[in-house]
Design an enzyme around this catalytic site. Structure first.
Site, short mmCIF file in Angstrom:
data_model
loop_
_atom_site.label_atom_id
_atom_site.label_comp_id
_atom_site.label_asym_id
_atom_site.label_seq_id
_atom_site.Cartn_x
_atom_site.Cartn_y
_atom_site.Cartn_z
N ASN A 72 56.26 113.86 55.40
CA ASN A 72 57.64 114.31 55.29
C ASN A 72 57.71 115.45 54.28
O ASN A 72 57.54 115.24 53.09
CB ASN A 72 58.57 113.17 54.85
N CYS B 142 52.56 107.74 38.76
CA CYS B 142 51.17 107.57 39.22
C CYS B 142 50.55 108.85 39.78
O CYS B 142 49.66 109.42 39.17
CB CYS B 142 51.10 106.45 40.25
N THR C 203 48.46 103.91 31.61
CA THR C 203 47.42 104.93 31.36
C THR C 203 48.05 106.30 31.62
O THR C 203 47.72 106.97 32.60
CB THR C 203 46.21 104.71 32.30
N GLU D 215 44.94 98.27 41.69
CA GLU D 215 46.19 97.84 42.33
C GLU D 215 46.75 98.98 43.17
O GLU D 215 46.78 100.12 42.74
CB GLU D 215 47.19 97.46 41.23
N LEU E 145 49.93 98.67 44.81
CA LEU E 145 51.35 98.42 45.16
C LEU E 145 52.16 99.71 45.13
O LEU E 145 51.85 100.65 44.40
CB LEU E 145 51.97 97.38 44.21
N PHE F 95 53.50 109.97 55.36
CA PHE F 95 53.24 110.92 54.26
C PHE F 95 53.22 112.36 54.73
O PHE F 95 52.62 113.23 54.11
CB PHE F 95 51.95 110.55 53.50
N1 LIG Z 1 53.80 101.47 38.81
C1 LIG Z 1 53.05 101.48 39.91
O1 LIG Z 1 53.54 101.61 41.04
C2 LIG Z 1 51.55 101.30 39.81
C3 LIG Z 1 50.81 101.04 40.97
C4 LIG Z 1 49.42 100.91 40.87
C5 LIG Z 1 48.80 101.09 39.66
N2 LIG Z 1 49.53 101.38 38.55
C6 LIG Z 1 48.83 101.56 37.27
O2 LIG Z 1 49.12 100.41 36.49
C7 LIG Z 1 49.17 100.75 35.11
C8 LIG Z 1 50.51 100.31 34.54
O3 LIG Z 1 51.53 101.04 35.18
P1 LIG Z 1 53.07 100.67 35.03
O4 LIG Z 1 53.79 101.53 35.98
O5 LIG Z 1 53.24 99.19 35.10
O6 LIG Z 1 53.33 101.15 33.51
P2 LIG Z 1 54.49 100.71 32.52
O7 LIG Z 1 54.57 101.76 31.49
O8 LIG Z 1 55.71 100.33 33.32
O9 LIG Z 1 53.96 99.37 31.85
C9 LIG Z 1 52.95 99.29 30.89
C10 LIG Z 1 53.30 98.13 29.95
O10 LIG Z 1 52.20 97.89 29.08
C11 LIG Z 1 52.73 97.52 27.81
N3 LIG Z 1 51.70 97.66 26.79
C12 LIG Z 1 51.20 98.80 26.22
N4 LIG Z 1 50.23 98.47 25.34
C13 LIG Z 1 50.08 97.13 25.36
C14 LIG Z 1 49.23 96.22 24.68
N5 LIG Z 1 48.31 96.64 23.81
N6 LIG Z 1 49.36 94.89 24.94
C15 LIG Z 1 50.30 94.45 25.80
N7 LIG Z 1 51.14 95.28 26.48
C16 LIG Z 1 51.03 96.60 26.26
C17 LIG Z 1 53.93 98.44 27.64
O11 LIG Z 1 54.83 97.95 26.66
C18 LIG Z 1 54.51 98.43 29.06
O12 LIG Z 1 55.47 97.40 29.22
C19 LIG Z 1 48.92 102.25 35.05
O13 LIG Z 1 47.54 102.46 34.86
C20 LIG Z 1 49.31 102.72 36.44
O14 LIG Z 1 48.68 103.93 36.80
C21 LIG Z 1 50.90 101.46 38.60
#
Ligand SMILES: NC(=O)c1ccc[n+]([C@@H]2O[C@H](COP(=O)([O-])OP(=O)(O)OC[C@H]3O[C@@H](n4cnc5c(N)ncnc54)[C@H](O)[C@@H]3O)[C@@H](O)[C@H]2O)c1
Length: 439
Positions: free
Chosen positions: A255, A264, A85, A148, A150, A253
């Site tokens: 630092n 994020c 997102t 989530e 993490l 948090f």
């Molecule tokens: N990365 C983090 O630490 C973290 C922690 C908590 C929450 N989030 C939230 O989780 C969500 C994902 O974050 P991320 O870091 O994993 O992003 P990312 O960009 O690493 O992964 C998103 C994945 O979704 C895939 N994708 C896009 N459209 C799709 C579809 N229609 N069908 C199937 N796959 C599709 C993309 O190819 C990509 O691999 C975000 O909303 C983020 O804010 C991330």
């Protein structure tokens, strides 16, 4: 339980493997063919400690598979939505097109009694809208939001041992059905007494954005104190230690340094502000604009500090930048403060060489005009200044004496307040850090 995970990035890939580790039969779906091929090959498409081992083990059990075809999600009782997102181009709001496309594609396989469980971070109101769509198209199917929390660098540990579970459930008896399904997914986590918050869609969505806003505010608070310390000659590190002993405040948090980045916090606080504006409650979150401003000012201040240390000019000066990832133990360079500073230095005439234990490949792809080195020693050869911009353990543990033999000028800028000032100054280095007097 048979589970699908839609979107296998940093969040989804770890979630899929972790759910298989809990004993479920999991299919991870992603539209990115290369990512799916890499995951099927038991290779991590990104750097995350412990993830590749977990992937190898869970693929080996036969309980985990990956596919580009959403049809393979058919038959799963719970479908986790883990797509990105990101921030919209040129706007603060979140771009929900991936979430919408993922839900749209799921509708072709979704059956009554199955649960769509959103994990992506979304603007409040998204779940209610999607629930209406899902329940309208597939009567009897349910939608919950299960945000989530993490942390990259600890993603496996945080997914298998979360500090809380938050369920945003539909109203009425459907909510109980959804809760039971999620409890079954997380059975071992629930059994060990992990705190659970069971609530409605809107609260669950807001829990995530509120948590990120609080963390961002805490970081910017101490960085605002660092600005004042710079103006007065006070020391922000000691200030953080002293206020952190108060357990109402806490030391985590606090630092001071180059501030937050990544995929994020920055986009989440901006999306939160944008959503508040749409809801007519923008005044409630105007403080986040200042949080964002303070954060971005640190990057500019770091460049100024480098110029100061380099006798007033960056032109032709050789600068070693240690760290490119937005945080240690990750190869994630989304909105990386380190790369932002490295690029500004180069644009202003410095000869910049960047190194990072995990993120050089990603950095080279996104920032091809910067120079890269495989090791800090290589990056620092003949440097006029060394900037530590991501606090990897390897950099915290550098030996300032041996390292000092490589550079042209022993000047170190500690962008994360991560080095031991005394040992560096004792080794003859000029030590500078944000929010602290020259050492
Ligand atoms: N990365 C983090 O630490 C973290 C922690 C908590 C929450 N989030 C939230 O989780 C969500 C994902 O974050 P991320 O870091 O994993 O992003 P990312 O960009 O690493 O992964 C998103 C994945 O979704 C895939 N994708 C896009 N459209 C799709 C579809 N229609 N069908 C199937 N796959 C599709 C993309 O190819 C990509 O691999 C975000 O909303 C983020 O804010 C991330």
């Amino acid at each position: 339980m048979r589970i699908s995970v839609i979107g296998c990035g940093y969040l989804g890939a770890v979630h899929a493997a972790s759910m298989a580790e809990l004993g479920h039969e999991v299919v991870g779906i992603d539209v990115d063919e290369r990512k799916v091929a890499t995951l099927r090959d038991a290779r991590a498409p990104f750097y995350e400690p412990g993830f590749e081992d977990l992937l190898r083990c869970t693929l080996g059990t036969g309980r985990l598979s990956f596919s580009t075809d959403v049809a393979d999600a058919a038959g799963a009782r719970v479908h986790f939505l883990c797509v990105g997102t990101p921030q919209k181009h040129g706007e603060y709001g979140a771009d929900l097109r991936y979430v919408d496309a993922a839900v749209e594609s799921l509708l072709s396989v979704l059956q009554p009694g199955e649960l769509v469980a959103g994990k992506s971070t979304v603007p409040v109101g998204t779940a209610a809208r999607l629930a209406e769509l899902v329940e309208g198209k597939v009567p009897g199917a349910l939608l919950a939001w299960n945000p989530e929390f993490l942390r990259e660098g600890f993603a496996v540990e945080d997914t298998l041992h979360p500090d809380r579970l938050v369920y945003g459930l539909p109203a009425g008896p459907d909510g109980e059905v959804a809760r039971q399904l999620l409890d079954e997914v997380y059975a071992p986590i629930v059994a060990r007494g992990t705190p659970q918050v069971t609530t409605d869609h809107a609260t669950a969505e807001m829990v995530k954005t509120a948590a990120n806003s609080f963390l961002a505010t805490k970081i910017s608070f101490i960085n605002a104190m660092a600005e004042l310390c710079e103006a007065t000659g006070a020391d922000v590190k000691l200030l953080a230690d002293a206020i952190g002993y108060d357990d109402r405040i806490g030391r985590k948090f606090l630092n001071a340094g180059l501030g937050f980045g990544g995929g994020c916090l920055p986009k989440d606080i901006r999306a939160f502000m944008a959503r508040a504006g749409e809801l007519g409650a923008d005044q409630a979150l105007t403080f986040l604009r200042e949080v964002d401003n303070i954060n971005m000012r640190r990057r500019i201040r770091m460049v100024e500090l480098a110029r100061e240390v380099l006798d007033g000019s960056l032109l032709g000066k050789r600068v070693a930048v240690l760290g490119a990832a937005f945080k240690p133990d990750s190869d994630d360079i989304r909105d990386s403060p380190a790369l932002n500073v490295a690029a500004q230095l180069q644009l202003q005439g410095a000869v910049v060489c960047v190194t990072d234990p995990a993120a050089v490949e990603n950095s080279r792809r996104e920032w091809p005009h910067l120079d890269y080195a495989a090791t800090p020693e290589e990056a620092a050869a003949d440097a006029d200044a060394v900037l530590v911009l991501t606090e990897w353990r390897q950099y915290r543990e550098l030996d300032p004496v041996a390292f000092g033999a490589l550079v042209r000028q022993k000047r170190v800028l500690d962008g994360r307040n991560a080095l031991d000032r005394e040992t560096w100054t004792a080794a003859g280095w000029t030590y500078r850090a944000l929010g602290r007097r020259a050492g």
